[in-house]
Design a protein around this motif. Structure first.
Motif, mmCIF file in Angstrom:
data_model
loop_
_atom_site.group_PDB
_atom_site.id
_atom_site.type_symbol
_atom_site.label_atom_id
_atom_site.label_comp_id
_atom_site.label_asym_id
_atom_site.label_seq_id
_atom_site.Cartn_x
_atom_site.Cartn_y
_atom_site.Cartn_z
ATOM 1 N N THR A 63 -3.700 9.995 -3.327
ATOM 2 C CA THR A 63 -4.075 9.182 -2.255
ATOM 3 C C THR A 63 -3.530 8.456 -1.646
ATOM 4 O OG1 THR A 63 -4.823 7.624 -3.920
ATOM 5 C CG2 THR A 63 -5.946 9.614 -4.093
ATOM 6 N N ALA A 64 -2.027 8.789 -1.054
ATOM 7 C CA ALA A 64 -1.510 7.755 -0.114
ATOM 8 C C ALA A 64 -2.115 7.266 1.012
ATOM 9 C CB ALA A 64 0.121 8.601 -0.184
ATOM 10 N N PRO A 65 -2.296 6.650 1.221
ATOM 11 C CA PRO A 65 -2.688 6.118 2.168
ATOM 12 C C PRO A 65 -2.191 5.464 3.862
ATOM 13 C CG PRO A 65 -3.724 4.348 1.046
ATOM 14 C CD PRO A 65 -2.759 4.790 0.630
ATOM 15 N N GLU A 66 -0.906 5.840 3.735
ATOM 16 C CA GLU A 66 0.278 6.350 4.600
ATOM 17 C C GLU A 66 0.828 7.519 5.068
ATOM 18 O OE1 GLU A 66 1.580 2.439 2.514
ATOM 19 O OE2 GLU A 66 1.022 4.795 1.887
ATOM 20 N N HIS A 67 -0.244 8.228 4.093
ATOM 21 C CA HIS A 67 -0.086 9.998 4.577
ATOM 22 C C HIS A 67 -1.879 9.881 5.242
ATOM 23 C CE1 HIS A 67 3.703 10.855 3.002
ATOM 24 N NE2 HIS A 67 3.261 10.667 1.550
ATOM 25 N N ALA A 68 -2.375 9.822 4.101
ATOM 26 C CA ALA A 68 -4.042 10.090 5.316
ATOM 27 C C ALA A 68 -3.979 9.407 6.651
ATOM 28 C CB ALA A 68 -4.918 8.983 4.227
ATOM 29 N N PHE A 69 -3.555 8.401 6.426
ATOM 30 C CA PHE A 69 -2.937 7.968 7.987
ATOM 31 C C PHE A 69 -2.547 8.184 8.787
ATOM 32 C CE2 PHE A 69 -5.822 5.207 5.149
ATOM 33 C CZ PHE A 69 -7.417 5.824 5.807
ATOM 34 N N MET A 70 -1.305 8.894 8.633
ATOM 35 C CA MET A 70 -0.312 9.084 9.140
ATOM 36 C C MET A 70 0.698 7.892 9.797
ATOM 37 S SD MET A 70 0.062 12.722 9.371
ATOM 38 C CE MET A 70 0.681 13.396 10.482
ATOM 39 N N ALA A 71 0.283 7.564 8.892
ATOM 40 C CA ALA A 71 1.386 6.092 8.966
ATOM 41 C C ALA A 71 2.624 6.508 8.990
ATOM 42 C CB ALA A 71 0.255 4.768 8.273
ATOM 43 N N GLY A 72 3.468 5.166 9.055
ATOM 44 C CA GLY A 72 4.628 5.113 9.519
ATOM 45 C C GLY A 72 4.802 4.015 8.381
ATOM 46 N N VAL A 73 6.699 3.464 8.705
ATOM 47 C CA VAL A 73 7.182 2.128 7.882
ATOM 48 C C VAL A 73 6.303 0.633 8.479
ATOM 49 C CG1 VAL A 73 8.965 0.898 7.250
ATOM 50 C CG2 VAL A 73 9.566 3.572 7.501
ATOM 51 N N GLY A 74 5.619 0.386 8.222
ATOM 52 C CA GLY A 74 5.729 -1.190 8.540
ATOM 53 C C GLY A 74 3.927 -1.114 9.440
ATOM 54 N N GLU A 75 3.541 0.218 9.369
ATOM 55 C CA GLU A 75 2.314 -0.066 9.529
ATOM 56 C C GLU A 75 0.517 -0.606 8.963
ATOM 57 O OE1 GLU A 75 1.431 3.085 13.092
ATOM 58 O OE2 GLU A 75 2.862 4.214 11.693
ATOM 59 N N LEU A 76 1.309 -0.136 7.447
ATOM 60 C CA LEU A 76 0.116 -0.472 6.731
ATOM 61 C C LEU A 76 0.236 -1.162 5.284
ATOM 62 C CD1 LEU A 76 -2.059 3.102 5.982
ATOM 63 C CD2 LEU A 76 -2.052 1.487 7.594
ATOM 64 N N PHE A 77 -0.001 -2.211 5.111
ATOM 65 C CA PHE A 77 -0.222 -3.026 4.228
ATOM 66 C C PHE A 77 -0.824 -2.271 2.693
ATOM 67 C CE2 PHE A 77 0.063 -6.613 0.593
ATOM 68 C CZ PHE A 77 1.452 -7.341 0.747
ATOM 69 N N THR A 78 -0.370 -2.160 1.957
ATOM 70 C CA THR A 78 -1.015 -0.735 0.724
ATOM 71 C C THR A 78 -1.014 -1.260 -0.712
ATOM 72 O OG1 THR A 78 -0.378 1.381 2.255
ATOM 73 C CG2 THR A 78 -1.280 1.152 0.264
ATOM 74 N N VAL A 79 -1.924 -2.153 -0.849
ATOM 75 C CA VAL A 79 -2.297 -2.312 -2.481
ATOM 76 C C VAL A 79 -3.043 -1.127 -3.299
ATOM 77 C CG1 VAL A 79 -3.025 -4.384 -3.871
ATOM 78 C CG2 VAL A 79 -2.447 -4.743 -1.276
ATOM 79 N N ARG A 80 -2.124 -0.351 -4.076
ATOM 80 C CA ARG A 80 -2.964 0.556 -4.927
ATOM 81 C C ARG A 80 -2.661 0.195 -6.390
ATOM 82 N NH1 ARG A 80 0.012 5.536 -3.219
ATOM 83 N NH2 ARG A 80 -1.747 6.862 -4.287
ATOM 84 N N VAL A 81 -3.887 0.459 -6.941
ATOM 85 C CA VAL A 81 -3.924 0.456 -9.031
ATOM 86 C C VAL A 81 -5.781 1.005 -8.884
ATOM 87 C CG1 VAL A 81 -5.689 -1.156 -7.923
ATOM 88 C CG2 VAL A 81 -4.934 -1.416 -9.699
ATOM 89 N N ALA A 82 -5.150 2.040 -9.990
ATOM 90 C CA ALA A 82 -5.852 2.590 -10.845
ATOM 91 C C ALA A 82 -7.350 2.381 -10.235
ATOM 92 C CB ALA A 82 -5.787 2.885 -12.209
ATOM 93 N N GLY A 83 -8.134 3.191 -9.724
ATOM 94 C CA GLY A 83 -9.905 2.619 -9.725
ATOM 95 C C GLY A 83 -10.005 2.152 -8.492
ATOM 96 N N ASN A 84 -8.368 1.117 -7.427
ATOM 97 C CA ASN A 84 -9.273 0.683 -6.658
ATOM 98 C C ASN A 84 -10.365 -0.352 -6.582
ATOM 99 O OD1 ASN A 84 -10.450 3.251 -5.747
ATOM 100 N ND2 ASN A 84 -11.982 1.391 -4.702
ATOM 101 N N SER A 85 -9.437 -1.529 -7.889
ATOM 102 C CA SER A 85 -11.057 -2.048 -8.226
ATOM 103 C C SER A 85 -9.894 -3.561 -7.727
ATOM 104 C CB SER A 85 -9.800 -2.195 -9.535
ATOM 105 O OG SER A 85 -10.777 -1.749 -10.829
ATOM 106 N N VAL A 86 -10.617 -4.407 -6.912
ATOM 107 C CA VAL A 86 -10.588 -5.075 -6.677
ATOM 108 C C VAL A 86 -10.107 -6.661 -7.291
ATOM 109 C CG1 VAL A 86 -10.766 -7.084 -4.600
ATOM 110 C CG2 VAL A 86 -10.871 -5.038 -4.585
ATOM 111 N N GLY A 87 -8.689 -7.586 -7.832
ATOM 112 C CA GLY A 87 -8.560 -8.176 -8.333
ATOM 113 C C GLY A 87 -8.766 -9.078 -8.037
ATOM 114 N N SER A 88 -7.700 -10.297 -8.487
ATOM 115 C CA SER A 88 -7.446 -11.766 -7.943
ATOM 116 C C SER A 88 -6.205 -11.565 -7.305
ATOM 117 C CB SER A 88 -6.872 -12.682 -9.041
ATOM 118 O OG SER A 88 -6.289 -12.126 -9.997
ATOM 119 N N ALA A 89 -5.156 -9.885 -7.942
ATOM 120 C CA ALA A 89 -3.492 -9.667 -7.538
ATOM 121 C C ALA A 89 -4.203 -9.338 -6.809
ATOM 122 C CB ALA A 89 -3.066 -9.228 -8.551
ATOM 123 N N GLN A 90 -5.290 -8.229 -6.457
ATOM 124 C CA GLN A 90 -4.904 -7.672 -4.574
ATOM 125 C C GLN A 90 -6.349 -8.023 -4.035
ATOM 126 O OE1 GLN A 90 -6.649 -5.892 -7.873
ATOM 127 N NE2 GLN A 90 -4.838 -5.001 -8.216
#
Length: 192
Positions: A63-90
């Motif tokens: 599920t790499a967002p950079e691929h899914a949205f055809m993005a290059g270096v510097g275009e997306l700020f991606t935070v990845r964690v199992a289950g896309n849970s939104v905790g304090s670090a995210q």
């Protein structure tokens, strides 16, 4: 080379349109057309990054967002964690992307066939997984269908980001959810 740090932030509406166009191109693509060239890497090393979107996504290798949205270096700020849970670090990571890097679109991106959602649906009591399974359990409640559970988990993440005062007070920021289909590559945006 352009000074990326001084470029104006892309609006949330333009960023979402760009993600949708990138995903449409990705669905039939054989390779990512995003700029990953040595020149682009050097440019962002020298001038910094200016991502147009921050994405909280699952760590699933499919599920790499950079691929899914055809993005290059510097275009997306991606935070990845199992289950896309939104905790304090995210949340802290997204605050950084919004306040310091100019991202005006935040996407909480879940996906089909998610092992973390499946574990939550199965009622997993595995202590090693609790940090991401327990929030999903709370988000999905009594939901028993995988796609609906995934959507509820994404919606809970969207609400958590929207409730963060350090993000909510930044003008022009929009938060949306989406579900990536691992079989087709298509992203269904949950904008309602």
């Amino acid at each position: 080379m352009a000074d990326i740090a001084n470029e104006p932030a892309m609006s949330a509406a333009d960023a979402l349109a760009r993600l949708k166009a990138g995903n449409a191109a990705y669905v039939d693509a054989q390779a990512n057309s995003g700029d990953v060239s040595p020149e682009r890497r050097r440019e962002t090393a020298e001038n910094g990054q200016r991502p147009y979107a921050a994405i909280i996504a699952c760590a699933d290798s499919r599920t790499a967002p950079e691929h899914a949205f055809m993005a290059g270096v510097g275009e997306l700020f991606t935070v990845r964690v199992a289950g896309n849970s939104v905790g304090s670090a995210q949340l802290a990571s997204v605050v950084y992307a919004v306040r310091n890097l100019g991202a005006r679109l935040v996407v909480v991106l879940g996906h089909t066939c998610c092992g973390a959602v499946t574990a939550a649906l199965a009622g997993s009591e595995d202590e090693a997984l609790a940090a991401f399974v327990d929030p999903i359990k709370a988000a999905i409640g009594s939901e028993r269908y995988e796609h609906a559970a995934c959507a509820r988990n994404v919606e809970a993440g969207v609400r958590a980001v929207q409730a963060c005062p350090q993000i909510a007070t930044v003008e022009g920021v929009r938060v949306v959810g989406g579900i990536y289909d691992v079989a087709t590559g298509e992203v269904e945006f949950l904008e309602g």
